[in-house]
Design a protein around this motif. Sequence first.
Motif, short mmCIF file in Angstrom:
data_model
loop_
_atom_site.label_atom_id
_atom_site.label_comp_id
_atom_site.label_asym_id
_atom_site.label_seq_id
_atom_site.Cartn_x
_atom_site.Cartn_y
_atom_site.Cartn_z
N MET A 162 76.32 -9.03 6.41
CA MET A 162 75.46 -8.42 5.39
C MET A 162 74.08 -8.11 5.97
N HIS A 163 73.54 -9.04 6.77
CA HIS A 163 72.24 -8.81 7.39
C HIS A 163 72.29 -7.62 8.34
N ALA A 164 73.42 -7.49 9.07
CA ALA A 164 73.55 -6.34 9.96
C ALA A 164 73.57 -5.04 9.17
N LEU A 165 74.25 -5.07 8.02
CA LEU A 165 74.27 -3.89 7.15
C LEU A 165 72.87 -3.60 6.61
N TYR A 166 72.18 -4.66 6.16
CA TYR A 166 70.81 -4.49 5.65
C TYR A 166 69.89 -3.95 6.74
N PRO A 170 68.71 2.61 5.43
CA PRO A 170 67.53 3.49 5.52
C PRO A 170 66.38 3.01 4.65
N GLY A 171 66.70 2.36 3.53
CA GLY A 171 65.65 1.83 2.67
C GLY A 171 65.17 0.48 3.16
N PHE A 172 64.03 0.00 2.61
CA PHE A 172 63.56 -1.32 3.05
C PHE A 172 64.17 -2.41 2.18
N ILE A 173 64.52 -3.52 2.84
CA ILE A 173 65.17 -4.65 2.19
C ILE A 173 64.53 -5.93 2.70
N ALA A 174 64.26 -6.87 1.79
CA ALA A 174 63.73 -8.17 2.17
C ALA A 174 64.21 -9.21 1.17
N ASN A 187 64.32 -6.27 6.89
CA ASN A 187 64.89 -5.31 7.85
C ASN A 187 63.79 -4.46 8.49
N ALA A 188 64.20 -3.63 9.45
CA ALA A 188 63.23 -2.85 10.22
C ALA A 188 62.45 -1.89 9.33
N SER A 189 63.12 -1.30 8.32
CA SER A 189 62.42 -0.36 7.43
C SER A 189 61.32 -1.06 6.66
N TYR A 190 61.59 -2.29 6.21
CA TYR A 190 60.58 -3.04 5.47
C TYR A 190 59.38 -3.34 6.37
N LYS A 191 59.67 -3.76 7.61
CA LYS A 191 58.58 -4.11 8.53
C LYS A 191 57.74 -2.89 8.88
N ARG A 192 58.39 -1.74 9.00
CA ARG A 192 57.63 -0.51 9.25
C ARG A 192 56.75 -0.17 8.06
N PHE A 193 57.29 -0.35 6.86
CA PHE A 193 56.54 -0.01 5.66
C PHE A 193 55.28 -0.87 5.52
N VAL A 194 55.41 -2.18 5.79
CA VAL A 194 54.25 -3.07 5.62
C VAL A 194 53.44 -3.21 6.90
N ALA A 195 53.89 -2.55 7.99
CA ALA A 195 53.17 -2.56 9.28
C ALA A 195 53.01 -3.96 9.84
#
Length: 534
Positions: A162-166, A170-174, A187-195
């Motif tokens: 599940m974590h690999a899928l998350y 494309p969207g951010f997930i935490a 996930n990477a998208s979340y970390k990019r969003f919050v810098a």
Amino acid sequence: MLALTETTSTAGLSRLAEHPTEDDGFGATGGQSAALIAVAEATHMPMFFTDDHAPGDPIIFANDAFLALTGHARAVILGKPLEALLGSVIDSTSMSLIQQEMRAGSHGTWGMPCRRINGPDFMATVFLSPIADKHGAVHQHMFTFVETDGQVERLLDQRNAMHALYAMAPGFIATSNGPDHRFSFANASYKRFVAKEDLEGRTVAESMPEIVEQGFLKVLDDVYRSGEPFVGKGIPMEIVNPQTGEKALRYCDFVYQAVRDADGTITGLFCEGYDVTEQRETAEKLSTLQAQMIHVSRVNAMGTMAATLAHELNQPLAAIANYAAGISRLADPRLDDAASPNSGRLAFALRGIEEAAQRAGDIIRNLREMTRRREPDRAAFDLQDAVSECIRLVQATVSPAITITQDIPVATHMAADRVQIQQVIINLLRNACDAVMGTPIKQVTVSAKVVDAHLVVCICDTGAGVAIEVAEQIFAWSESSKEGGMGLGLSISRTIVEAHNGRIWLENSSPDGSELCFSVPIKDDAAVAGHSSA
């Protein structure tokens, strides 16, 4: 965490073996207890018994399956208090819960990691069962263990999948755990969003203090407390870059949901969303482009209208001016007659008619020229004299209770199209006069100053101020609230000022009044006197 640790003293079941006919507390006589012991000893399910009557609930029996599972020696753990077996590595809260269930004579079930004496740790489900005598009194407790390592491995595999899928989403997930919202996954998208990269293991407040100031932590607390999801659409969020300290405004669609365990207890939160900043900016650009297209269409319509007005009105306006001039010439002797009480007023009115007619023709011609998108004609003119003309024209059309004054130093010159600048000043003066109509003090003032190589003209009134929602679009075309108005006055004023490479803005607004200003660059050939740079 439940850990099975080896103790140092020995005890046994000698009392049960030596006195088989006594009521032994297993709910029957010794014969029956011997059968229970035999069953417990023979079963492959690990278990041990505690004595409820002795201090510390000592261990009075442990079967071979329990000893094999944990690596303990029977002689070492028998007779030792329950807490000595469990308490060295279990937290006080969990131990307290177990003891509460034992005192209440209740059954209990816990899933927890356990520790062997030699070998890897393992997960187990621990069952607590009270054992009562024939009178219903609880004398002993039975602890039974079911090893769940295989289940845990499957759960871990599922979680990792599940974590690999998350992680690839494309969207951010935490996800976060506990009431302090400690990150367990991002996930990477979340970390990019919050810098930010270093999130797991840290609380939301520690990782992003800026969102605490914006009220997001309260939203998380409310979802954790109530279990009700929170859905946000186009929510603005200021994110601080940890390297530069700069704030960036981002927009996102997201949902916060509560995460529950098997008993339905909320254990954490799940966040999923999308960064919609680009979509928001694109929509704003599209809106701006649409507004520009509407403005172009309106300018074209104004051009057609101005050409029509210039053609149709120039002749009657010229006739009005000629008639006024003719009357003045014919009535010269009477106008100079001091004995006539109205001669001065008549002369003033006739000059006003002539000037107004001439000015109307100039405005129409200038509107037509302005719609042709050419640079305005620039010539130095006396600003004080031009403003005096504007005040005289406006004063003639408003209530006598309104006082219009000017504070412009002598010999102040502006290099611009005089008629167009006067049109801007008249529009601002009329708006200011409308603003003071309902106030006790009806005062309007025109002033000028030099700021950074620009000549700034300000119109200040004692009205009730401009509402925030109006101030944001004050210089854009809108439907007019004035009877007979078209909503074009300030929009045209902005067009004129921007054509002169200047700008127009709302300087101040409060319940005590407003101040609107516009600026025009000072040209080398414009003589600006009586000022110093502010």
